[in-house]
Design a protein around this motif. Structure first.
Motif, short mmCIF file in Angstrom:
data_model
loop_
_atom_site.label_atom_id
_atom_site.label_comp_id
_atom_site.label_asym_id
_atom_site.label_seq_id
_atom_site.Cartn_x
_atom_site.Cartn_y
_atom_site.Cartn_z
N PRO A 22 0.83 -1.20 0.00
CA PRO A 22 0.00 0.00 0.00
C PRO A 22 0.87 1.26 0.00
O PRO A 22 1.73 1.44 0.85
CB PRO A 22 -0.81 -0.13 1.29
N LEU A 24 1.23 5.08 0.43
CA LEU A 24 0.57 6.17 1.15
C LEU A 24 1.25 7.48 0.80
O LEU A 24 2.47 7.60 0.89
CB LEU A 24 0.64 5.93 2.66
N ASN A 26 0.83 11.78 1.34
CA ASN A 26 0.16 12.93 1.94
C ASN A 26 0.28 14.11 0.98
O ASN A 26 1.36 14.45 0.53
CB ASN A 26 0.79 13.30 3.29
N ARG A 33 -4.92 12.26 2.40
CA ARG A 33 -4.07 11.07 2.48
C ARG A 33 -4.51 10.11 1.38
O ARG A 33 -5.61 9.58 1.43
CB ARG A 33 -4.21 10.43 3.85
N ARG A 35 -4.08 6.59 -0.78
CA ARG A 35 -3.61 5.22 -0.60
C ARG A 35 -3.90 4.46 -1.90
O ARG A 35 -5.01 4.53 -2.43
CB ARG A 35 -4.32 4.54 0.56
N ASP A 37 -3.61 0.60 -3.49
CA ASP A 37 -3.39 -0.84 -3.37
C ASP A 37 -3.54 -1.41 -4.78
O ASP A 37 -4.60 -1.25 -5.39
CB ASP A 37 -4.43 -1.49 -2.45
N GLN A 78 -7.70 3.10 -5.45
CA GLN A 78 -7.06 4.31 -4.94
C GLN A 78 -8.08 5.03 -4.07
O GLN A 78 -9.22 5.26 -4.50
CB GLN A 78 -6.61 5.20 -6.09
#
Length: 170
Positions: A22, A24, A26, A33, A35, A37, A78
């Motif tokens: 994952p 991540l 910012n 935030r 993310r 996968d 996402q």
């Protein structure tokens, strides 16, 4: 008696599975935030063959075929602050028959001339693991034309090889 015809047949199999831990990110000074996968898979199967036939004592003609079948997958989600903003689940096959044709002529033990035409193929891509919204990439085809001369001169003290080629890339 031994045949003067040279031939080869073969195959190739490739399988890979990849995934992105994952990711991540910012953005907006940490207010958002992101993310991602994602995972992908490639499975490739190729069959090929080539034959070289002599025409007399000094000339050879070569022809070859190659069939490639690639299956690619790309999937992922996402999110931004826990809300799904993009999803992808693509599966696509890429397949192509390619070939080779060439002729060579040995003028002497020291001088060989040749010409060839080859078609190559690279399958497309569905996107990127780190950016599931990236667009797919189309397959690539290369037509390669080449002619040349290979020489061993001065009692094999000097080797001079020259070639001219043209690549038509799509």
């Amino acid at each position: 008696p031994q045949s003067k015809i040279n031939w080869i047949v073969g195959g190739f199999y490739f399988y890979t599975r990849s995934g992105l831990q994952p990711l991540l990110v910012n953005v907006n000074n940490g207010a958002t935030r992101l993310r991602i996968d994602s995972s992908g898979r490639t499975e490739s199967l190729t069959a090929l063959g080539q034959v070289t036939v002599p025409l007399g004592d000094a000339t050879n003609v070569t022809g070859g075929l190659r069939y490639t079948h690639d299956d690619r997958t790309l999937g992922g989600v996402q999110t931004a602050n826990g809300v799904v903003v993009a999803q992808r689940n693509d599966v696509k096959p890429f397949k192509k028959l390619t070939f080779r044709a060439s002729v060579d002529h040995r003028f002497s033990d020291q001088v060989l001339a040749y010409a060839s035409f080859n078609r190559g193929f690279k399958s497309g891509l569905l996107g990127r693991l780190d950016n599931i919204t990236a667009p797919a990439v189309n397959p690539e085809v290369l037509d390669a034309y080449e002619a040349g001369l290979k020489t061993d001169l001065f009692d094999r003290r000097l080797r001079l090889n020259v070639s001219a080629f043209y690549y038509d890339y799509k």
